[in-house]
Design a protein around this motif. Structure first.
Motif, PDB file in Angstrom:
ATOM      1  N   TYR A  56       0.805  -1.048  -0.074  1.00 43.14           N
ATOM      2  CA  TYR A  56       0.078   0.097  -0.123  1.00 43.14           C
ATOM      3  C   TYR A  56       0.797   1.314  -0.039  1.00 43.14           C
ATOM      4  O   TYR A  56       2.135   1.283   0.450  1.00 43.14           O
ATOM      5  N   LEU A  57       0.494   2.148  -0.508  1.00 43.89           N
ATOM      6  CA  LEU A  57       1.088   3.581  -0.529  1.00 43.89           C
ATOM      7  C   LEU A  57       0.280   4.272   0.624  1.00 43.89           C
ATOM      8  O   LEU A  57      -1.034   4.653   0.432  1.00 43.89           O
ATOM      9  N   TRP A  58       0.962   4.924   1.507  1.00 46.01           N
ATOM     10  CA  TRP A  58       0.311   5.593   2.585  1.00 46.01           C
ATOM     11  C   TRP A  58       0.518   7.276   2.264  1.00 46.01           C
ATOM     12  O   TRP A  58       1.620   7.588   2.248  1.00 46.01           O
ATOM     13  N   VAL A  59      -0.336   7.885   2.516  1.00 45.54           N
ATOM     14  CA  VAL A  59      -0.185   9.441   2.201  1.00 45.54           C
ATOM     15  C   VAL A  59      -0.687  10.125   3.260  1.00 45.54           C
ATOM     16  O   VAL A  59      -1.850  10.105   4.106  1.00 45.54           O
ATOM     17  N   ALA A  60       0.177  11.224   3.935  1.00 48.64           N
ATOM     18  CA  ALA A  60       0.022  11.859   5.048  1.00 48.64           C
ATOM     19  C   ALA A  60      -0.425  13.310   4.445  1.00 48.64           C
ATOM     20  O   ALA A  60       0.082  13.978   3.601  1.00 48.64           O
ATOM     21  N   THR A  61      -1.599  13.890   5.164  1.00 42.87           N
ATOM     22  CA  THR A  61      -2.103  15.145   4.780  1.00 42.87           C
ATOM     23  C   THR A  61      -2.623  15.780   5.918  1.00 42.87           C
ATOM     24  O   THR A  61      -2.484  15.302   6.877  1.00 42.87           O
ATOM     25  N   ALA A  62      -2.790  17.159   5.784  1.00 40.28           N
ATOM     26  CA  ALA A  62      -3.190  17.962   6.901  1.00 40.28           C
ATOM     27  C   ALA A  62      -4.465  17.577   7.409  1.00 40.28           C
ATOM     28  O   ALA A  62      -4.946  18.049   8.407  1.00 40.28           O
ATOM     29  N   GLU A  63      -5.406  16.916   6.799  1.00 47.36           N
ATOM     30  CA  GLU A  63      -6.479  16.462   6.952  1.00 47.36           C
ATOM     31  C   GLU A  63      -6.503  14.739   7.515  1.00 47.36           C
ATOM     32  O   GLU A  63      -7.495  14.238   7.729  1.00 47.36           O
ATOM     33  N   GLY A  64      -5.322  14.216   7.757  1.00 53.20           N
ATOM     34  CA  GLY A  64      -5.234  12.802   7.997  1.00 53.20           C
ATOM     35  C   GLY A  64      -4.521  11.934   7.247  1.00 53.20           C
ATOM     36  O   GLY A  64      -3.881  12.484   6.265  1.00 53.20           O
ATOM     37  N   VAL A  65      -4.482  10.622   7.366  1.00 52.62           N
ATOM     38  CA  VAL A  65      -3.791   9.680   6.653  1.00 52.62           C
ATOM     39  C   VAL A  65      -4.827   8.756   5.827  1.00 52.62           C
ATOM     40  O   VAL A  65      -5.951   8.633   6.041  1.00 52.62           O
ATOM     41  N   ALA A  66      -4.381   8.492   4.673  1.00 52.36           N
ATOM     42  CA  ALA A  66      -5.008   7.491   3.702  1.00 52.36           C
ATOM     43  C   ALA A  66      -4.289   6.470   3.242  1.00 52.36           C
ATOM     44  O   ALA A  66      -2.873   6.840   3.057  1.00 52.36           O
ATOM     45  N   ALA A  85      -7.378   9.027  14.096  1.00 51.15           N
ATOM     46  CA  ALA A  85      -7.344   9.132  12.766  1.00 51.15           C
ATOM     47  C   ALA A  85      -7.247  10.147  12.034  1.00 51.15           C
ATOM     48  O   ALA A  85      -7.071   9.989  10.674  1.00 51.15           O
ATOM     49  N   ARG A  86      -7.881  11.427  12.494  1.00 50.52           N
ATOM     50  CA  ARG A  86      -8.072  12.526  11.650  1.00 50.52           C
ATOM     51  C   ARG A  86      -6.868  13.615  12.332  1.00 50.52           C
ATOM     52  O   ARG A  86      -7.082  14.735  11.741  1.00 50.52           O
ATOM     53  N   LEU A  87      -5.918  13.073  12.944  1.00 52.13           N
ATOM     54  CA  LEU A  87      -4.934  14.273  13.259  1.00 52.13           C
ATOM     55  C   LEU A  87      -4.033  14.648  11.964  1.00 52.13           C
ATOM     56  O   LEU A  87      -3.734  13.716  11.177  1.00 52.13           O
ATOM     57  N   PRO A  88      -3.714  15.810  11.996  1.00 54.49           N
ATOM     58  CA  PRO A  88      -2.798  16.348  10.841  1.00 54.49           C
ATOM     59  C   PRO A  88      -1.458  15.476  10.941  1.00 54.49           C
ATOM     60  O   PRO A  88      -0.925  15.303  12.052  1.00 54.49           O
ATOM     61  N   ALA A  89      -1.024  14.850   9.852  1.00 55.86           N
ATOM     62  CA  ALA A  89       0.281  14.141   9.732  1.00 55.86           C
ATOM     63  C   ALA A  89       1.252  14.876   9.022  1.00 55.86           C
ATOM     64  O   ALA A  89       1.091  15.446   8.206  1.00 55.86           O
ATOM     65  N   ARG A  90       2.608  14.585   9.535  1.00 57.63           N
ATOM     66  CA  ARG A  90       3.827  14.992   8.768  1.00 57.63           C
ATOM     67  C   ARG A  90       4.709  13.958   8.245  1.00 57.63           C
ATOM     68  O   ARG A  90       5.157  14.127   6.915  1.00 57.63           O
ATOM     69  N   TYR A  91       4.818  12.964   8.810  1.00 55.49           N
ATOM     70  CA  TYR A  91       5.597  12.014   8.013  1.00 55.49           C
ATOM     71  C   TYR A  91       4.886  10.512   8.303  1.00 55.49           C
ATOM     72  O   TYR A  91       4.386  10.254   9.218  1.00 55.49           O
ATOM     73  N   ILE A  92       5.212   9.794   7.034  1.00 56.44           N
ATOM     74  CA  ILE A  92       5.055   8.303   6.984  1.00 56.44           C
ATOM     75  C   ILE A  92       6.117   7.471   7.247  1.00 56.44           C
ATOM     76  O   ILE A  92       7.182   7.814   6.447  1.00 56.44           O
ATOM     77  N   ILE A  93       6.226   6.829   8.158  1.00 51.88           N
ATOM     78  CA  ILE A  93       7.568   6.040   8.520  1.00 51.88           C
ATOM     79  C   ILE A  93       7.117   4.504   8.423  1.00 51.88           C
ATOM     80  O   ILE A  93       6.534   3.895   9.419  1.00 51.88           O
TER      81      ILE A  93
END
Length: 923
Positions: A56-66, A85-93
């Protein structure tokens, strides 16, 4: 002078043609595809993108992660805490154990393990805390976390700051930081985003300057001009580059496989293309005329004959001697001469026009195929070959093969080879083509013959002479093939109405599924429809590039430069919906029921190069044991699945023909209803056995009682019959015998006269009555209810009866006599019928010899009475009472009689009677 039509074309192509010479290496081109919030992305402010170990490709946005599989964005399941689940995300690790860590803005570090979303570090109570930028795995159950200048050690029991970390951990963290920097991550303290991909290309984005890529030893190439800025770059396993735009969503960048060099629409669409022996390119135009391209200079040449309107070019051809020809659709044939095209004038009654296909003849002439059949033109000689010469149909493809043998394909699917002046039809091809137009014939360098059709796929003759067909069953994406080319490696490329396909030569010439590479819009084509209807319709350049005219431009590809997506797609089971519940991420065994169940299974296979091309095959072992193709659908439903144990399998194949290494599977157990359970069925079976046994015992007891009663009645009846027979024999028989003797004695003592004659008559009648009474006694006496007694009585009576007439009776009696009981009425009727036959011998045959044969066949007694008398013809006599009585008597005993006779050949009468009757009650 350039024509007005050539000027816009020159403006579009001159620079590109000069750089790449229509076949040499060109400036790399890329294709981009973007996703934003309206397509499922949580928000357009994308901060980070990374691929987890499951694909899967994980995408971090200011509106959460998908989570992204190439087709759909999905958030965390409803079971995950909404506050996390809806926290603004900065990095996907991504973590090697399969989980992912999510660095949030001022809310700490989250972790998703596939089932649970949890918080590892909580920063909410400390404002202005730096974001977590690194996470590496330590000993089992340990994570080392970098947050600003701090290094944390997290375990299940606790987390604590360990700054500075142990030297080995510090070294690993520095290596991890360096690797992430080279992988496109925007790390703290780094001004630009930089990514070095697997091909050694360097992708750089600095601030708002967009994105450039640099090939080794080459200047940078602009790829994106994104004013919003690029937050991060990432490369997935398939080689796609992903750009996280600060306000513009998510962008995928991939190499363009197909280049459209002439984006003509409508009147400027190309119909055919070839490169002549000197390297000059010629492009036929649908609106008429030919473009000649030499050293990047484009000149347009009209093809107008006798002031008629310009027609679409149907075919371009250059023979071995260098003569260049162009034919127009439903128009004239032109020869290149002196820098222009000159129309060929008709001489004689054979027209040279309306040509669709051209081929060399190997001796300076041309073969022309079209509306007027097949024409051989070797100026000034013209010869027409049509149906009268054995031409099997209108030519739609021509090929001068090895040995100068001409192959002809027709518009109704017939392939023939010209042998001298006659055509030899390849009968093996006719049923394979199924009447569809043959659009091309290509001879491979290894001796293969490739025949393309519009609707029946590809037909192939291997070097050993075997014929093969490739259509949908063999994995061919579209059977409407317009052209075929072999590349320099011997692989086969097909143009079609559904895109461009390629099969490796090693995968052809054998049974089974063929993995096809499929190129379409996702690879750079403006349309999937390659132009067809003439031959040749595609071309291989001297440098090896392949050219396919399409309805929206001229497509070029370099086979050696096409990088395949060789990553096998991994199928993931996402959910199973039943009529009673929904199960997410099912594993192991799924139990549902009871009773018939509806199953709706959702799955995916993360693939990003061309996710729309991923196709799936499914099988529910135990219900349908054959694999079923479902295309690119990512779910399948089964209705009313009965109780039982099943295993669901699903496998995927990407657009480049690479399949999953192993199918994903799920064991599904549908519980039965209580009346379908084994314990109930066993109990019911035992109860049924007991009930059946009881019923059988009662029925048998009843039958036994009835049989005993019937036996009593039978014994009483037989006793009565024995008494009657005994009384008849002892009383009436003795009295009749006495009367006969008294009458005979009296007749001897009385003088001759009427009294004496009367006494003699009384004696005779009494004697006759004694014989009749003896017969009645035999019929009534139960001791004679057997086949043996019947045969013995018939033989004895017959011998005595015939002897009185001077006829000798010969016996042929079997010794194998069955031990069964024959009802008295039936054996008496059979006896009377046989006696009637003896009587007919005495009265009509004039024979001195008769024969009695008795045998048994399949529970039937067969009695044959023959004589060697005068015989008779059935047509010469009237059927009297004698013959009629025979039939009636045999009918009364459920038997049959057949009579065979002819004048001078005696008579043969056969009696057949079953030993047991169909309506007899067996006691």
């Amino acid at each position: 002078m350039l024509s007005q039509q050539a000027k816009p074309l020159l403006r579009l192509l001159a620079g590109m043609m000069a750089a790449c010479a229509l076949g040499l290496a060109a400036t790399p081109e890329f294709m981009t595809r973007s996703w934003q919030s309206e397509e499922g992305l949580p928000g357009n402010a994308v901060r980070s993108v990374a691929q987890s170990s499951d694909g899967y490709l994980w995408v971090a946005t200011a509106e959460g992660v998908a989570r992204f599989d190439g087709v759909r964005f999905a958030g965390f399941p409803e079971s995950a805490p909404a506050s996390l689940a809806r926290l603004p995300a900065r990095y996907i690790i991504p973590i090697p154990d399969g989980s992912i860590c999510i660095s949030t803005e001022n809310a700490g570090l989250l972790r998703w393990d596939g089932e649970t979303l949890s918080r590892l570090l909580d920063d909410r109570s400390q404002p202005n805390i730096p974001d977590v930028s690194q996470v590496i795995q330590g000993n089992p159950g340990e994570l080392w976390i970098v947050r600003g200048p701090e290094v944390w050690l997290w375990t299940v029991e606790k987390s604590a700051v360990l700054t500075p970390p142990p030297p080995d951990v510090a070294g690993r963290l520095e290596t991890d930081r360096r690797q992430w920097t080279e992988k496109g991550r925007s790390m703290p303290g780094v001004a630009s985003v930089r990514l070095v991909d697997r091909q050694g290309r360097i992708w750089i984005s600095g601030g708002l300057a967009g994105l450039t890529v640099t090939y080794p030893g080459a200047p940078p190439i602009d790829v994106l001009k994104e004013e919003s800025g690029i937050a991060e770059l990432s490369e997935d396993r398939e080689g796609n580059i992903w750009a996280a735009l600060q306000t513009g969503g998510l962008v995928r960048i991939r190499d363009r496989r197909v280049t459209i060099l002439r984006p003509g629409v409508g009147p400027t669409a190309p119909t055919t293309v070839i490169q002549d022996q000197s390297g000059v390119w010629w492009i036929g135009d649908r609106s008429g005329g030919v473009d000649r391209i030499e050293d990047g200079i484009v000149t347009h040449h009209s093809t107008v004959a006798d002031s008629l309107e310009q027609r679409a070019i149907s075919v371009l051809f250059q023979d071995a001697g260098g003569k260049f020809s162009a034919a127009t659709r439903d128009g004239s044939l032109f020869i290149w001469n002196g820098g222009k095209f000159l129309s060929v004038k008709q001489s004689g009654s054979i027209p040279i026009a309306k040509v669709d296909v051209i081929s060399d003849d190997g001796s300076g002439g041309l073969w022309l195929g079209g509306v007027y059949g097949l024409i051989h033109w070797k100026d000034p000689l013209i010869e027409r070959i049509d149906a009268g010469n054995g031409l099997p149909g209108k030519p739609s493809a021509l090929l001068l093969g090895k040995g100068n043998s001409l192959w002809v394909g027709t518009s109704d699917g017939i392939l023939a080879r010209l042998d001298g002046k006659s055509f030899l039809i390849e009968n093996a091809v006719t049923p394979l083509a199924a009447g569809r137009r043959i659009s091309g014939i290509v001879e491979g360098k290894s001796g293969d013959l490739w025949v393309t059709t519009l609707g029946s796929g590809l037909i192939h003759r291997d070097p050993k002479g075997g014929w093969w067909k490739y259509a949908a069953a063999e994995g061919l994406p579209d059977s409407r093939i317009t052209a075929a080319l072999e590349d320099l490696r011997g692989d086969l490329w097909l143009g079609s109405l559904g895109g461009i396909f390629r099969a490796k030569r090693g995968d052809l010439g054998k049974q089974g599924f063929v993995p096809w590479l499929r190129l379409d819009r996702s690879d750079g084509l403006n349309t999937r429809e390659c132009f067809g209807g003439t031959h040749p319709a595609a071309w291989r350049a001297q440098a090896g590039s392949l050219w396919f005219p399409t309805t929206r431009g001229l497509a070029r590809l370099h086979p050696e430069n096409i990088l395949l997506n060789e990553v096998p797609p991994t199928v993931i089971l996402e959910s199973v919906k039943t009529s009673r519940s929904d199960v997410l991420n099912p594993t192991g065994t799924l139990t549902t029921g009871p009773g018939r169940e509806r199953l709706e299974i959702h799955f995916t296979a993360p693939s990003f190069t061309a996710p729309e091309k991923v196709s799936f095959r499914v099988k529910l072992a135990g219900l349908d044991n054959e694999w079923r193709d479902i295309g690119n659908n990512r779910s399948v439903s089964y209705e009313a699945v009965p109780a039982g144990n099943y295993t669901f399998f699903v496998t995927a194949t990407n657009g480049d023909g690479v399949s999953s290494l192993r199918p994903a599977s799920l064991v599904i157990s549908v519980r039965p209803n209580w009346w379908q359970t084994p314990w109930f069925q066993i109990s019911a079976a035992i109860a049924a056995v007991v009930l059946a046994a009881t019923a059988g015992w009662l029925i048998s007891r009843r039958r036994l009682k009835r049989r005993i009663a019937a036996l009593k009645v039978r014994n009483a009846r037989e006793s009565e019959r024995s008494r009657i027979a005994r009384d008849l024999h002892d009383d009436l028989g003795a009295s009749l015998t006495e009367i006969s003797l008294l009458a005979a004695i009296s007749a001897e003592t009385v003088p001759a006269g009427e009294s004496r004659e009367s006494l003699e008559e009384i004696a005779q009648k009494a004697q006759h009555l004694v014989g009749s009474l003896d017969e009645i006694v035999w019929a009534v006496d139960p001791r004679h209810d057997s086949p043996g007694s019947l045969i013995e009585y018939i033989a004895t009576t017959g011998q005595e009866f015939l002897a009185k007439a001077g006829i000798f009776l010969r016996f042929d009696l079997t010794r194998d006599i069955p031990d069964v009981e024959i009802e008295p009425e039936r054996r008496h009727a059979l006896f009377l019928a046989v006696r009637e036959a003896f009587n007919n011998i005495v009265k009509h045959s004039g024979a001195k010899l008769a024969r009695l044969t008795v045998s048994f066949s399949e529970d039937t007694v067969v009695i044959l009475v023959e004589d060697h008398g005068v015989g008779f013809d059935f047509g010469d006599i009237q059927r009297g009472d004698g013959l009629a009585n025979l039939g009636k008597r045999m009918e009364s005993c459920q038997g049959t009689v057949s009579i065979t006779s002819a004048h001078g050949s005696g008579c043969r009468i056969e009696f057949r009677m079953p030993l047991r009757t169909s309506d007899r009650r067996h006691l």
